[in-house]
Design a protein around this motif. Structure first.
Motif, PDB file in Angstrom:
ATOM      1  N   HIS A   1       0.850  -1.184   0.000  1.00  0.00           N
ATOM      2  CA  HIS A   1       0.000   0.000   0.000  1.00  0.00           C
ATOM      3  C   HIS A   1       0.885   1.234   0.000  1.00  0.00           C
ATOM      4  O   HIS A   1       1.973   1.249   0.594  1.00  0.00           O
ATOM      5  CB  HIS A   1      -0.908   0.011   1.224  1.00  0.00           C
ATOM      6  N   LEU A   2       0.425   2.278  -0.675  1.00  0.00           N
ATOM      7  CA  LEU A   2       1.245   3.489  -0.770  1.00  0.00           C
ATOM      8  C   LEU A   2       1.509   4.118   0.598  1.00  0.00           C
ATOM      9  O   LEU A   2       2.456   4.889   0.764  1.00  0.00           O
ATOM     10  CB  LEU A   2       0.624   4.490  -1.739  1.00  0.00           C
ATOM     11  N   ASP A   3       0.677   3.780   1.598  1.00  0.00           N
ATOM     12  CA  ASP A   3       0.920   4.300   2.948  1.00  0.00           C
ATOM     13  C   ASP A   3       2.251   3.818   3.521  1.00  0.00           C
ATOM     14  O   ASP A   3       2.796   4.444   4.441  1.00  0.00           O
ATOM     15  CB  ASP A   3      -0.215   3.890   3.888  1.00  0.00           C
ATOM     16  N   VAL A   4       2.769   2.707   2.986  1.00  0.00           N
ATOM     17  CA  VAL A   4       4.052   2.186   3.461  1.00  0.00           C
ATOM     18  C   VAL A   4       5.154   3.228   3.269  1.00  0.00           C
ATOM     19  O   VAL A   4       6.114   3.291   4.051  1.00  0.00           O
ATOM     20  CB  VAL A   4       4.401   0.885   2.704  1.00  0.00           C
ATOM     21  N   PHE A   5       5.001   4.064   2.253  1.00  0.00           N
ATOM     22  CA  PHE A   5       6.041   5.036   1.924  1.00  0.00           C
ATOM     23  C   PHE A   5       5.700   6.448   2.396  1.00  0.00           C
ATOM     24  O   PHE A   5       6.384   7.401   2.035  1.00  0.00           O
ATOM     25  CB  PHE A   5       6.286   5.045   0.415  1.00  0.00           C
ATOM     26  N   ALA A   6       4.643   6.573   3.182  1.00  0.00           N
ATOM     27  CA  ALA A   6       4.258   7.901   3.684  1.00  0.00           C
ATOM     28  C   ALA A   6       5.408   8.525   4.464  1.00  0.00           C
ATOM     29  O   ALA A   6       6.042   7.883   5.302  1.00  0.00           O
ATOM     30  CB  ALA A   6       3.020   7.781   4.575  1.00  0.00           C
ATOM     31  N   GLY A   7       5.678   9.778   4.169  1.00  0.00           N
ATOM     32  CA  GLY A   7       6.736  10.502   4.866  1.00  0.00           C
ATOM     33  C   GLY A   7       8.124  10.286   4.310  1.00  0.00           C
ATOM     34  O   GLY A   7       9.079  10.937   4.759  1.00  0.00           O
ATOM     35  N   GLN A   8       8.275   9.375   3.358  1.00  0.00           N
ATOM     36  CA  GLN A   8       9.590   9.138   2.772  1.00  0.00           C
ATOM     37  C   GLN A   8       9.839  10.112   1.624  1.00  0.00           C
ATOM     38  O   GLN A   8       8.905  10.608   0.987  1.00  0.00           O
ATOM     39  CB  GLN A   8       9.706   7.698   2.261  1.00  0.00           C
ATOM     40  N   ARG A   9      11.098  10.352   1.354  1.00  0.00           N
ATOM     41  CA  ARG A   9      11.492  11.279   0.291  1.00  0.00           C
ATOM     42  C   ARG A   9      11.846  10.503  -0.983  1.00  0.00           C
ATOM     43  O   ARG A   9      12.539   9.492  -0.922  1.00  0.00           O
ATOM     44  CB  ARG A   9      12.682  12.134   0.726  1.00  0.00           C
ATOM     45  N   PHE A  10      11.358  11.022  -2.106  1.00  0.00           N
ATOM     46  CA  PHE A  10      11.677  10.465  -3.413  1.00  0.00           C
ATOM     47  C   PHE A  10      12.063  11.608  -4.344  1.00  0.00           C
ATOM     48  O   PHE A  10      11.628  12.747  -4.166  1.00  0.00           O
ATOM     49  CB  PHE A  10      10.480   9.710  -3.995  1.00  0.00           C
ATOM     50  N   ASP A  11      12.857  11.272  -5.336  1.00  0.00           N
ATOM     51  CA  ASP A  11      13.218  12.270  -6.347  1.00  0.00           C
ATOM     52  C   ASP A  11      12.128  12.388  -7.399  1.00  0.00           C
ATOM     53  O   ASP A  11      11.875  13.479  -7.937  1.00  0.00           O
ATOM     54  CB  ASP A  11      14.546  11.897  -7.006  1.00  0.00           C
ATOM     55  N   ARG A  12      11.482  11.262  -7.699  1.00  0.00           N
ATOM     56  CA  ARG A  12      10.388  11.241  -8.670  1.00  0.00           C
ATOM     57  C   ARG A  12       9.301  10.293  -8.181  1.00  0.00           C
ATOM     58  O   ARG A  12       9.608   9.197  -7.704  1.00  0.00           O
ATOM     59  CB  ARG A  12      10.881  10.790 -10.054  1.00  0.00           C
ATOM     60  N   VAL A  13       8.059  10.718  -8.312  1.00  0.00           N
ATOM     61  CA  VAL A  13       6.907   9.862  -8.050  1.00  0.00           C
ATOM     62  C   VAL A  13       6.135   9.768  -9.361  1.00  0.00           C
ATOM     63  O   VAL A  13       5.657  10.779  -9.881  1.00  0.00           O
ATOM     64  CB  VAL A  13       6.018  10.429  -6.921  1.00  0.00           C
ATOM     65  N   ILE A  14       6.029   8.552  -9.876  1.00  0.00           N
ATOM     66  CA  ILE A  14       5.443   8.346 -11.207  1.00  0.00           C
ATOM     67  C   ILE A  14       4.163   7.538 -11.073  1.00  0.00           C
ATOM     68  O   ILE A  14       4.196   6.374 -10.646  1.00  0.00           O
ATOM     69  CB  ILE A  14       6.440   7.635 -12.143  1.00  0.00           C
ATOM     70  N   SER A  15       3.037   8.151 -11.405  1.00  0.00           N
ATOM     71  CA  SER A  15       1.758   7.443 -11.398  1.00  0.00           C
ATOM     72  C   SER A  15       1.547   6.801 -12.762  1.00  0.00           C
ATOM     73  O   SER A  15       1.794   7.418 -13.804  1.00  0.00           O
ATOM     74  CB  SER A  15       0.605   8.395 -11.060  1.00  0.00           C
ATOM     75  N   LEU A  16       1.080   5.555 -12.749  1.00  0.00           N
ATOM     76  CA  LEU A  16       0.917   4.799 -13.985  1.00  0.00           C
ATOM     77  C   LEU A  16      -0.541   4.579 -14.355  1.00  0.00           C
ATOM     78  O   LEU A  16      -0.820   3.984 -15.395  1.00  0.00           O
ATOM     79  CB  LEU A  16       1.614   3.435 -13.872  1.00  0.00           C
ATOM     80  N   CYS A  17      -1.450   5.024 -13.514  1.00  0.00           N
ATOM     81  CA  CYS A  17      -2.867   4.929 -13.865  1.00  0.00           C
ATOM     82  C   CYS A  17      -3.570   6.202 -13.418  1.00  0.00           C
ATOM     83  O   CYS A  17      -3.135   6.886 -12.497  1.00  0.00           O
ATOM     84  CB  CYS A  17      -3.518   3.680 -13.280  1.00  0.00           C
TER      85      CYS A  17
END
Length: 256
Positions: A178-194
């Motif tokens: 679930h995307l909540d697993v990554f809540a609060g984490q930093r990413f350089d890019r977040v890519i939605s595929l749908c």
């Protein structure tokens, strides 16, 4: 000896079409992310009827594609046909001089540097898992790739099969998250595929680059034999997009 002239030599049709200022702006915006007409209208500051007119020109030339939104069927997402654009740009350069003919996008894994990318789709059962595996493998580990979904489902067996057969990549052990697993984490890019998960995507700290790839879900509920062609198409499109993403990431002046 008098010089030879070629009065009938016209610029390639691609250059004439893409060289229009507004059409070039539209192509430039779509190089960053798939977008709906309303978004493009706001980004280029032109009325919707004019934007739609020029998008139709680009679509007729097969420079852009249009897909009905899976989130709201009244909306349409536009995106670039990157592979075809690459061929046309190469041909345009080669028409002037053979030395100007372009090659495929270069990947320089060493130039990418430590980067975190998160792929999101609804079920995290196919598209985002496939994209994660491709990016991790093709970056040689230089990119820390992850994937998640808004409504996770188990990894689809056809996703594992197509990655194994087309790219010799093993998705065994990949678990949906679930995307909540990554809540609060930093990413350089977040890519939605749908399109659905794009509307439900939470904010991540650090203002990552938000990119949208409007890719149809190959999981349709039909038997695996009936959807195998869709999985192969999805794998092919993801392969092209990931290669172009890596080329952009290696170019420090690029924004995609």
């Amino acid at each position: 000896m008098s010089p030879q002239h070629h009065p009938d030599l016209a610029p390639p049709e691609f250059l004439q079409l893409a060289g229009h200022p507004l059409r070039w702006r539209l192509l430039s915006e779509l190089a960053l992310s798939d977008r709906a007409v309303q978004e493009l209208t706001g980004l280029v500051g032109e009325p919707q009827n004019l934007v739609s007119y020029h998008l139709a020109k680009l679509r007729d030339a097969r420079l852009v594609f249009a897909r009905r939104s899976a989130a709201d069927r009244r909306d349409t997402y536009y995106g670039l046909d990157l592979a075809r654009l690459g061929v046309l740009l190469s041909a345009a350069g080669g028409a002037l001089h053979p030395g100007l003919r372009l090659g495929p996008p270069a990947r320089n894994d060493a130039a990418v540097g430590p980067t975190r990318v998160l792929f999101l789709c609804t079920g995290n059962s196919a598209r985002s898992q496939m994209a994660e595996a491709l990016l991790r493998a093709r970056s040689g580990g230089a990119v820390e790739a992850h994937s998640a979904g808004s409504h996770p489902k188990p990894l689809h067996p056809s996703a594992a099969r197509v990655m194994r057969e087309k790219f010799n990549l093993d998705l065994a052990g990949h678990a949906s998250k679930h995307l909540d697993v990554f809540a609060g984490q930093r990413f350089d890019r977040v890519i939605s595929l749908c399109d659905k998960v794009r509307e439900a995507c939470p904010e991540f700290p650090g203002h990552p680059k938000n990119i949208h790839w409007s890719i149809p879900n190959p999981v349709t509920g039909e038997p695996d034999e009936a959807t195998w062609r869709l999985f192969r198409q999805t794998a092919t499109e993801l392969s092209v997009r990931v290669d172009f993403l890596l080329a952009a990431m290696a170019d420090r002046t690029s924004t995609p």
